[in-house]
Design a protein around this motif. Structure first.
Motif, PDB file in Angstrom:
ATOM      1  N   ALA A   1      14.597  10.879  50.297  1.00 33.90           N
ATOM      2  CA  ALA A   1      15.655   9.899  50.579  1.00 33.90           C
ATOM      3  C   ALA A   1      17.014  10.602  50.598  1.00 33.90           C
ATOM      4  O   ALA A   1      17.816  10.417  51.521  1.00 33.90           O
ATOM      5  CB  ALA A   1      15.631   8.790  49.529  1.00 33.90           C
ATOM      6  N   ASN A   2      17.286  11.442  49.568  1.00 36.47           N
ATOM      7  CA  ASN A   2      18.552  12.185  49.547  1.00 36.47           C
ATOM      8  C   ASN A   2      18.662  13.084  50.769  1.00 36.47           C
ATOM      9  O   ASN A   2      19.715  13.168  51.396  1.00 36.47           O
ATOM     10  CB  ASN A   2      18.650  13.043  48.273  1.00 36.47           C
ATOM     11  CG  ASN A   2      19.159  12.238  47.074  1.00 36.47           C
ATOM     12  OD1 ASN A   2      20.010  11.361  47.216  1.00 36.47           O
ATOM     13  ND2 ASN A   2      18.634  12.536  45.896  1.00 36.47           N
ATOM     14  N   LEU A   3      17.569  13.755  51.104  1.00 36.01           N
ATOM     15  CA  LEU A   3      17.577  14.655  52.265  1.00 36.01           C
ATOM     16  C   LEU A   3      17.922  13.879  53.541  1.00 36.01           C
ATOM     17  O   LEU A   3      18.739  14.318  54.355  1.00 36.01           O
ATOM     18  CB  LEU A   3      16.214  15.345  52.411  1.00 36.01           C
ATOM     19  CG  LEU A   3      16.059  16.239  53.641  1.00 36.01           C
ATOM     20  CD1 LEU A   3      16.927  17.489  53.527  1.00 36.01           C
ATOM     21  CD2 LEU A   3      14.603  16.647  53.860  1.00 36.01           C
TER      22      LEU A   3
ATOM     23  N   ALA B   1      24.503   8.139  40.161  1.00 36.94           N
ATOM     24  CA  ALA B   1      24.463   6.891  39.396  1.00 36.94           C
ATOM     25  C   ALA B   1      22.995   6.638  39.036  1.00 36.94           C
ATOM     26  O   ALA B   1      22.371   5.848  39.685  1.00 36.94           O
ATOM     27  CB  ALA B   1      25.032   5.743  40.230  1.00 36.94           C
ATOM     28  N   CYS B   2      22.497   7.353  38.123  1.00 37.56           N
ATOM     29  CA  CYS B   2      23.115   8.269  37.209  1.00 37.56           C
ATOM     30  C   CYS B   2      22.529   9.669  37.405  1.00 37.56           C
ATOM     31  O   CYS B   2      21.531   9.817  38.089  1.00 37.56           O
ATOM     32  CB  CYS B   2      22.841   7.802  35.787  1.00 37.56           C
ATOM     33  SG  CYS B   2      21.056   7.550  35.483  1.00 37.56           S
ATOM     34  N   ALA B   3      23.156  10.658  36.759  1.00 32.95           N
ATOM     35  CA  ALA B   3      22.637  12.022  36.846  1.00 32.95           C
ATOM     36  C   ALA B   3      21.461  12.186  35.891  1.00 32.95           C
ATOM     37  O   ALA B   3      21.386  11.502  34.858  1.00 32.95           O
ATOM     38  CB  ALA B   3      23.739  13.008  36.520  1.00 32.95           C
TER      39      ALA B   3
ATOM     40  N   ALA C   1      21.600   7.247  43.550  1.00 30.59           N
ATOM     41  CA  ALA C   1      21.389   6.182  42.555  1.00 30.59           C
ATOM     42  C   ALA C   1      19.887   5.966  42.388  1.00 30.59           C
ATOM     43  O   ALA C   1      19.428   4.842  42.129  1.00 30.59           O
ATOM     44  CB  ALA C   1      22.083   4.899  42.991  1.00 30.59           C
ATOM     45  N   ALA C   2      19.124   7.053  42.548  1.00 30.04           N
ATOM     46  CA  ALA C   2      17.661   6.951  42.478  1.00 30.04           C
ATOM     47  C   ALA C   2      17.238   6.259  41.189  1.00 30.04           C
ATOM     48  O   ALA C   2      16.391   5.363  41.203  1.00 30.04           O
ATOM     49  CB  ALA C   2      17.040   8.347  42.568  1.00 30.04           C
ATOM     50  N   HIS C   3      17.839   6.650  40.091  1.00 24.06           N
ATOM     51  CA  HIS C   3      17.463   6.057  38.800  1.00 24.06           C
ATOM     52  C   HIS C   3      18.308   4.811  38.484  1.00 24.06           C
ATOM     53  O   HIS C   3      17.781   3.759  38.169  1.00 24.06           O
ATOM     54  CB  HIS C   3      17.627   7.101  37.686  1.00 24.06           C
ATOM     55  CG  HIS C   3      17.165   6.627  36.345  1.00 24.06           C
ATOM     56  ND1 HIS C   3      15.875   6.802  35.913  1.00 24.06           N
ATOM     57  CD2 HIS C   3      17.797   5.950  35.356  1.00 24.06           C
ATOM     58  CE1 HIS C   3      15.739   6.269  34.701  1.00 24.06           C
ATOM     59  NE2 HIS C   3      16.896   5.738  34.347  1.00 24.06           N
TER      60      HIS C   3
HETATM   61  C1  LIG Z   1      18.814  11.355  39.940  1.00 23.28           C
HETATM   62  C2  LIG Z   1      17.551  11.721  40.646  1.00 23.28           C
HETATM   63  N1  LIG Z   1      17.547  11.869  41.981  1.00 23.28           N
HETATM   64  C3  LIG Z   1      16.436  12.187  42.663  1.00 23.28           C
HETATM   65  C4  LIG Z   1      15.244  12.386  42.011  1.00 23.28           C
HETATM   66  C5  LIG Z   1      14.026  12.765  42.795  1.00 23.28           C
HETATM   67  O1  LIG Z   1      13.243  11.652  43.045  1.00 23.28           O
HETATM   68  P1  LIG Z   1      11.687  11.819  43.467  1.00 23.28           P
HETATM   69  O2  LIG Z   1      11.019  12.412  42.275  1.00 23.28           O
HETATM   70  O3  LIG Z   1      11.262  10.443  43.790  1.00 23.28           O
HETATM   71  O4  LIG Z   1      11.641  12.734  44.650  1.00 23.28           O
HETATM   72  C6  LIG Z   1      15.191  12.240  40.626  1.00 23.28           C
HETATM   73  C7  LIG Z   1      13.921  12.422  39.901  1.00 23.28           C
HETATM   74  O5  LIG Z   1      13.798  12.207  38.734  1.00 23.28           O
HETATM   75  C8  LIG Z   1      16.377  11.910  39.927  1.00 23.28           C
HETATM   76  O6  LIG Z   1      16.395  11.779  38.599  1.00 23.28           O
END
Ligand SMILES: Cc1ncc(COP(=O)(O)O)c(C=O)c1O
Length: 507
Positions: free
Chosen positions: A172-174, A263-265, A292-294
């Motif tokens: 998603a970030n990519l 959001a958040c690290a 904001a994955a988490h």
């Molecule tokens: C802030 C954050 N972004 C991205 C990710 C990566 O997500 P994924 O494991 O679904 O690829 C994580 C994984 O813990 C994360 O904590």
């Protein structure tokens, strides 16, 4: 010469593999086995992690493949299949990490709502996939409906935003950063990232997930062109320092692909001040992306939504339902505030997929917006649970796990032999155990000792927690991401760490 037709043996085997009667019998058996499994695990009857060294575990898995397969008799011996299926289901259930055990406080991977898996199973069993709408109309429709609901919950404006669902936060970030790159470096998609100096840079939160730096490598920006924005004393991106960094980079002539806030690290769950960061980015004309994955799930909770205030002002952000919406992996959202950016990641024509005789369909063809061509129906579980329980369930789980983290922090603060390393903003708590015998140990020694405690603790199966590196030294890290964890378990955790530490001779 025509190809030989299948032998009757081969046809019997194929028919058995697709037999509705066999599917039904095995599914009934699975229902019973899963019920018994959850009763046992939720009741703490057994270890959290079933630890065995990877070589042994792989050998055990491989051994099943060398067993003689079942004979496909006529009529099919269903009972025999049920019996052998049961052995295999047990092998899976007995060798895993029991995330639903109340003593699982590990990675940002939840004790998922088990019912979601039943919805997922429908998608797998009938192989509902997408890429183009007509391949999986209902799967696509559920995703569209979820994107709308989640986007609106986070505060995006109806009709103005766009979103997609993909396989995990990293992808998603990519995807979002690819869009940012293509918008910021106008011809990069067609001609590549400019190679001249000064080089384009990506500005990231200093604690950004490793997937963000990895994206810089993948996107041709180069990991050496990642600039880490300074943090404040609570490990949040500092808007004033960001402002200064952007001015300096622009003054030096660097094109800025994006600022990536959190959001958040990951390390301690710190939420960046998004309204201020968004103001800084807007003033500099720089794309703001937020991971904001988490923490995006805080938007579901009246008590905690202030943490993600300003998220909807970002140009793009990601949010994982397979973290704090307690869904099974993987279900990750990408959102674009401005829907005009939805096709910027992939400026491609694929006539064999996207039918020019039905141009409006591209809006619904997931393949126009995602890395994946064939894509799993990733939102099936979320759609099912949301429609059964409503969004209040997610708010309840966010509130409950955040409160438990606060409670753990209070226990750590009260205990003389523990050092909490931050006050939690969410459900992530990072700390070190420092027994009296290590009162004067330097942080590196203490960090190594804590790491050894954790390894022994998780291999014992008593608790599952993780480790991290904070300020150059090891630390223990917990995520309260199983809503079945209780306050009593938190007391037991501290005791188990003390006990394990004493066994290692550090007390
Ligand atoms: C802030 C954050 N972004 C991205 C990710 C990566 O997500 P994924 O494991 O679904 O690829 C994580 C994984 O813990 C994360 O904590």
């Amino acid at each position: 010469m025509s190809a030989p037709t299948a032998t009757s043996d081969a046809l019997d085997r194929i028919r058995a593999a697709y037999s509705p009667q066999l599917i039904g019998a095995l599914a009934h058996q699975l229902a019973d086995l899963l019920q018994a499994h959850f009763e046992k695990v939720e009741d703490k009857d057994g270890p959290v992690l079933n630890w065995s060294p990877p070589q042994d575990c792989t050998a055990a898995a491989a051994e099943w493949l060398d067993r003689p397969p079942l004979a496909v008799s006529h009529p099919l011996d269903t009972n025999r299949f049920v019996e052998e299926f049961t052995h295999r289901v047990r092998a899976v259930l007995e060798h895993g990490n029991n995330l639903h055990h109340p003593r699982y406080l590990g990675h940002q991977v939840p004790a998922s709502v088990p019912i979601a898996a039943l919805f997922d199973a429908i998608g797998s069993a009938t192989n509902q996939v997408m890429a183009i709408y007509e391949m999986g109309p209902w799967a696509t429709a559920m995703e569209r409906a979820m994107i709308e609901k989640v986007g609106r919950t986070i505060g995006l404006s109806a009709g103005q935003f766009a979103g997609l669902i993909t396989h995990g936060g990293s992808l998603a970030n990519l995807t979002a950063l690819l869009t940012a790159r293509n918008v910021s470096l106008k011809a990069a998609w067609e001609t590549g990232v400019p190679t001249g100096n000064p080089r384009p840079v990506l500005v990231v939160h200093s604690d950004a997930h490793y997937g963000v730096t990895r994206s810089a490598g993948i996107l041709g920006i180069g990991t050496e062109n990642v600039r880490r924005a300074p943090l404040d004393d609570r490990r949040r991106m500092d808007p004033a320092a960001l402002d200064e960094l952007l001015s300096q980079l622009k003054g030096d002539g660097h094109p800025i692909v994006a600022v990536c806030a959190c959001a958040c690290a990951t390390p301690i769950g710190a939420f960046d001040p998004l309204p201020e960061i968004s103001d800084v980015c807007r003033r500099h004309g720089v794309w703001l992306h937020v991971d904001a994955a988490h923490g995006g799930a805080a938007a579901f909770s009246d008590r905690h939504k202030h943490l993600v205030e300003g998220l909807a002002q970002a140009d793009s952000f990601v949010f994982d339902a397979h973290k704090m919406l307690f869904m099974p992996a993987l279900c990750a959202f990408v959102f674009y505030r401005n829907r005009e950016h939805r096709f910027e990641a992939f400026r491609q024509e694929a006539p064999y997929l996207f039918d020019p005789s039905a141009p409006g369909m591209a809006e619904y063809d997931s393949g126009t917006m995602t890395v994946e061509c064939t894509k799993r129906a990733a939102a099936l579980g979320l759609w099912g649970v949301w429609s059964l329980f409503g969004p209040q369930l997610f708010a309840d789980m966010v509130d409950h796990t955040f409160a438990l983290a606060q409670s753990l922090y209070e226990r750590l603060t009260a205990a003389e032999d523990f050092e909490p390393l931050h006050e939690p903003q969410c459900n992530i708590v990072t700390f070190r155990y420092r027994p009296p015998g290590m009162a004067n140990a330097d942080t590196a020694t203490l960090g190594d000792y804590n790491r050894r405690i954790r390894r022994r603790l998780i291999e014992s199966g008593e608790f599952y927690i993780v480790q991290t590196n904070l300020n150059g030294a090891g630390a223990l890290r917990t995520t309260i991401i199983n809503p079945l964890t209780t306050e009593t378990e938190l007391d037991h955790l501290l005791q188990a760490i003390r006990h394990t530490g004493q066994e290692l001779g550090g007390g």
